[in-house]
Design an enzyme around this catalytic site. Structure first.
Site, PDB file in Angstrom:
ATOM      1  N   CYS A 133       0.823  -1.216   0.000  1.00 43.45           N
ATOM      2  CA  CYS A 133       0.000   0.000   0.000  1.00 43.45           C
ATOM      3  C   CYS A 133       0.853   1.260   0.000  1.00 43.45           C
ATOM      4  O   CYS A 133       0.409   2.312  -0.483  1.00 43.45           O
ATOM      5  CB  CYS A 133      -0.893   0.055   1.239  1.00 43.45           C
ATOM      6  SG  CYS A 133      -1.276  -1.506   2.009  1.00 43.45           S
ATOM      7  N   ASP A 146      -3.224  -2.838   7.966  1.00 40.94           N
ATOM      8  CA  ASP A 146      -4.188  -3.752   8.570  1.00 40.94           C
ATOM      9  C   ASP A 146      -4.063  -5.189   8.080  1.00 40.94           C
ATOM     10  O   ASP A 146      -4.261  -6.131   8.845  1.00 40.94           O
ATOM     11  CB  ASP A 146      -5.611  -3.247   8.311  1.00 40.94           C
ATOM     12  CG  ASP A 146      -5.905  -1.974   9.091  1.00 40.94           C
ATOM     13  OD1 ASP A 146      -4.977  -1.472   9.752  1.00 40.94           O
ATOM     14  OD2 ASP A 146      -7.037  -1.491   9.043  1.00 40.94           O
ATOM     15  N   CYS A 163      -2.560   3.281   3.010  1.00 41.39           N
ATOM     16  CA  CYS A 163      -3.236   2.230   3.769  1.00 41.39           C
ATOM     17  C   CYS A 163      -4.252   2.820   4.727  1.00 41.39           C
ATOM     18  O   CYS A 163      -4.062   3.905   5.265  1.00 41.39           O
ATOM     19  CB  CYS A 163      -2.208   1.384   4.518  1.00 41.39           C
ATOM     20  SG  CYS A 163      -2.904  -0.173   5.107  1.00 41.39           S
ATOM     21  N   ASP A 164      -5.284   2.040   4.958  1.00 45.13           N
ATOM     22  CA  ASP A 164      -6.506   2.407   5.667  1.00 45.13           C
ATOM     23  C   ASP A 164      -6.471   3.652   6.563  1.00 45.13           C
ATOM     24  O   ASP A 164      -7.031   4.673   6.230  1.00 45.13           O
ATOM     25  CB  ASP A 164      -6.964   1.216   6.513  1.00 45.13           C
ATOM     26  CG  ASP A 164      -7.348   0.036   5.656  1.00 45.13           C
ATOM     27  OD1 ASP A 164      -7.209   0.126   4.417  1.00 45.13           O
ATOM     28  OD2 ASP A 164      -7.776  -0.994   6.197  1.00 45.13           O
ATOM     29  N   LYS A 165      -5.823   3.573   7.729  1.00 41.51           N
ATOM     30  CA  LYS A 165      -5.913   4.653   8.706  1.00 41.51           C
ATOM     31  C   LYS A 165      -5.094   5.866   8.310  1.00 41.51           C
ATOM     32  O   LYS A 165      -5.289   6.953   8.853  1.00 41.51           O
ATOM     33  CB  LYS A 165      -5.479   4.164  10.100  1.00 41.51           C
ATOM     34  CG  LYS A 165      -6.175   2.910  10.569  1.00 41.51           C
ATOM     35  CD  LYS A 165      -7.684   3.018  10.503  1.00 41.51           C
ATOM     36  CE  LYS A 165      -8.338   1.661  10.643  1.00 41.51           C
ATOM     37  NZ  LYS A 165      -8.067   0.730   9.539  1.00 41.51           N
ATOM     38  N   CYS A 206      -5.256  -2.375  -1.076  1.00 37.73           N
ATOM     39  CA  CYS A 206      -6.235  -3.425  -1.395  1.00 37.73           C
ATOM     40  C   CYS A 206      -7.240  -2.926  -2.434  1.00 37.73           C
ATOM     41  O   CYS A 206      -7.741  -1.804  -2.342  1.00 37.73           O
ATOM     42  CB  CYS A 206      -6.964  -3.861  -0.139  1.00 37.73           C
ATOM     43  SG  CYS A 206      -5.881  -4.598   1.095  1.00 37.73           S
ATOM     44  N   GLU A 231      -9.996  -4.746  14.144  1.00 41.13           N
ATOM     45  CA  GLU A 231     -10.839  -5.292  13.080  1.00 41.13           C
ATOM     46  C   GLU A 231     -10.854  -6.813  13.194  1.00 41.13           C
ATOM     47  O   GLU A 231      -9.889  -7.422  13.653  1.00 41.13           O
ATOM     48  CB  GLU A 231     -10.300  -4.900  11.709  1.00 41.13           C
ATOM     49  CG  GLU A 231     -10.487  -3.438  11.388  1.00 41.13           C
ATOM     50  CD  GLU A 231      -9.997  -3.076   9.991  1.00 41.13           C
ATOM     51  OE1 GLU A 231      -9.386  -3.935   9.342  1.00 41.13           O
ATOM     52  OE2 GLU A 231     -10.226  -1.937   9.571  1.00 41.13           O
ATOM     53  N   SER A 262     -13.183  -4.941   9.046  1.00 37.81           N
ATOM     54  CA  SER A 262     -12.479  -4.465   7.861  1.00 37.81           C
ATOM     55  C   SER A 262     -13.499  -4.058   6.815  1.00 37.81           C
ATOM     56  O   SER A 262     -14.613  -4.593   6.766  1.00 37.81           O
ATOM     57  CB  SER A 262     -11.597  -5.593   7.317  1.00 37.81           C
ATOM     58  OG  SER A 262     -11.194  -5.320   6.006  1.00 37.81           O
TER      59      SER A 262
END
Length: 571
Positions: free
Chosen positions: A53, A85, A126-128, A198, A448, A474
């Site tokens: 990511c 994650d 990435c996510d956060k 992702c 998650e 997630s």
């Protein structure tokens, strides 16, 4: 053009005889006198080697410098952390994930404050790191542009497109005896074929869509996959455009109004996005001093058509969305149907409506349905409230056939215990799995549960059981999985009082979640309930548990803009 530094933060480190020591540092780095007279632009990157990511973020940030220079600024690059994650999932490392959002926002804030930067371009993958970067922009309120690093291309296994979620679900299939170990190994080697976040409409892509919908990202910039050459042009354009924003003093809080947050929530629901958006949007709103909690998000979700056929509930991934015309293609039909407000400003210097006017609807693309003929009239993501969750909960129903569930509670005090039971196939059909003490405070860190939910789905149990937690799910989770239950168990919420065998009823259509236990029994259980201690009694996780607020308001660790007495941009 030349900029007047007399009102910019960087004057405190670059202007006047008393700043000669400061300037000596700049000369040490090869800067010229001309460089020092220009605005200083922070180029913040969450790039690292932790996961694919983030691996292209630093090169993109370096190219952004070229745009800043072309626009008349002096770029100053620095890095922040990420917790990825997919790698943190399913073990104690996931406790660090949500906390990393706060650390990212804080570290960007501190670097910008400490060095008195005048504007900010932030790169995240990435996510956060996406909401963390945008929270910092809103907190600092210097002219800012958010750039997503781009998604991964889909892997191919047995002629089918696959993502990392297929690997998580294959773990469940392997445990159920339906996937030989050799096939699992073959799949894990091809599921993630290169750089990027992702590919499905999981948290990273959901928040990347939010970046465009809320006006902080350049139009149709975020869905271009990480390996594409076009990412270089996007990075360069962001650097140049942030100088235009500085010129006209257009700031993040001018862009991210209450209406803009409502638009962003619409796009999350319409795309079947991650439930984590119901945590991140309230947190971002707080940085602006705007009231926008889980129930506000849920109310918007309730009336939004689900129009994007994206994984995990549908067929397609971010690359397909990019080829279909990007986020703006979906927003075009939402606007035409009256589901978006065109008035908020964006980083283009134009309104959202003006940006959308430049988009032509493509009837041949397959990802976005017209709002007049949606996949379902409502229901990508749904908010719930009831006796089990007085402060609300959230469920993603995109692609689900079953919207009601009544079953018998099976209680676990942590995710590991639940996962072990799933692996042993020790979960009966009709069970409502409760995983508690995983909330923001109780975890700490609000983990998650993808490892557990994916294993259930891989075993064919995805809609034969329900799973409820005060933790998170997630964006890749599918099945009847309800998270963000509040008050959390650590605060003595009703989820702390559930016992094995209790009946729990969920109705995602009506938006209810109820514990079918009489009030007198619950009062008796509450009297006997004792708070639990966790294993994190020092360090960052302890500090987080002491400060974190309710998931309903975004799991924040500070009061937000409502309490501020000054804005950094005006120092």
């Amino acid at each position: 053009m030349s900029f007047d530094k007399s009102k910019l933060p960087s004057r405190h480190v670059s202007v006047g005889p008393e700043r000669a020591p400061h300037r000596s540092y700049y000369y040490a780095m090869g800067m010229t006198e001309e460089d020092i007279t220009k605005p200083f632009v922070a180029v913040a990157s969450a790039g690292n080697d932790s996961a694919p990511c983030n691996t292209t973020l630093d090169p993109q940030a370096d190219i952004c410098r070229e745009g800043v220079i072309a626009g008349g600024g002096t770029p100053r690059r620095f890095n922040t952390i990420t917790v990825t994650d997919g790698i943190a999932m399913g073990h104690q490392g996931m406790k660090s994930s949500l906390i990393s959002r706060e650390v990212i926002a804080d570290s960007v804030e501190l670097s910008v404050r400490g060095h008195c930067y005048d504007a900010l371009v932030g790169f995240a993958g990435c996510d956060k790191s996406l909401p963390g970067m945008m929270m910092a922009m809103l907190r600092l309120n210097v002219p800012s542009i958010f750039v997503y690093g781009g998604s991964i291309l889909p892997g191919v296994y047995k002629g089918e497109d696959v993502t990392v979620v297929d690997v998580f679900e294959a773990v469940g299939q392997h445990a159920a005896g339906n996937c030989p170990l050799q096939e699992l190994i073959e799949l894990e080697k091809v599921a993630c074929p290169g750089h990027g976040a992702c590919g499905g409409q999981f948290t990273a892509n959901t928040m990347a869509c939010v970046g465009e919908a809320i006006g902080l990202s350049l139009p149709n910039s975020n869905m271009s996959p990480a390996p594409y050459k076009s990412r270089e042009e996007i990075a360069r354009a962001a650097g140049k455009q942030v100088m235009e924003l500085l010129k006209i003093n257009l700031r993040p809080r001018d862009i991210c109004t209450k209406t803009a947050f409502e638009n962003a929530a619409r796009v999350v629901a319409a795309t079947g996005g991650s439930t984590n958006a119901a945590l991140h949007l309230p947190a971002m709103a707080s940085e602006c001093g705007i009231d926008f909690d889980l129930f506000d998000v849920a109310e918007i979700f309730k009336s939004t058509p689900y129009i994007a056929d994206l994984k995990p509930g549908g067929k397609y991934v971010a690359k397909d969305m990019h080829e279909a015309g990007g986020v703006y293609m979906g927003m075009k039909t939402l606007l035409d149907g009256g589901f978006l407000d065109p008035s908020p400003m964006t980083v283009t210097g134009k309104t959202l409506g003006e940006n959308i006017e430049e988009i032509t609807w493509n009837p041949d693309q397959k990802v976005f349905y017209d709002v007049k003929a949606p996949i379902t009239p409502t229901g990508g993501v749904v908010g719930l409230k009831g006796s089990l969750a007085p402060d609300g909960a959230i469920v993603k129903v995109a692609g689900m056939e079953r919207l009601q569930f009544t079953g018998t509670a099976r209680v676990f005090e942590c995710e590991e215990d639940a996962f072990a039971a799933v692996e042993k196939r020790d979960i009966a059909e009709g069970s409502v799995i409760i995983i508690r003490y995983e909330g923001p405070k109780g975890g700490p860190g609000m983990r998650e549960m993808l490892a557990t939910t994916a294993a259930l789905y891989g075993q064919g149990m995805g809609e034969k059981v329900a799973l409820i937690t005060d933790g998170r799910f997630s964006g890749a989770t599918r099945g009847f999985c309800i998270g963000h239950v509040g008050p959390e168990a650590a605060d003595g919420g009703p989820i702390a009082l559930v016992e094995d065998g209790d009946t729990i009823s969920i109705d995602a259509e009506a938006g209810t979640i109820d514990l079918e236990v009489d009030a007198a029994t619950l009062v008796d259980r509450k009297v006997k309930w004792q708070p639990r201690t966790n294993d994190y009694q020092s360090g960052a996780l302890w500090r987080y548990s002491q400060n974190v607020g309710k998931a309903r308001f975004g799991a924040l660790t500070h009061p937000g803009a409502k309490k501020e007495t000054h804005v950094f941009a005006d120092i």
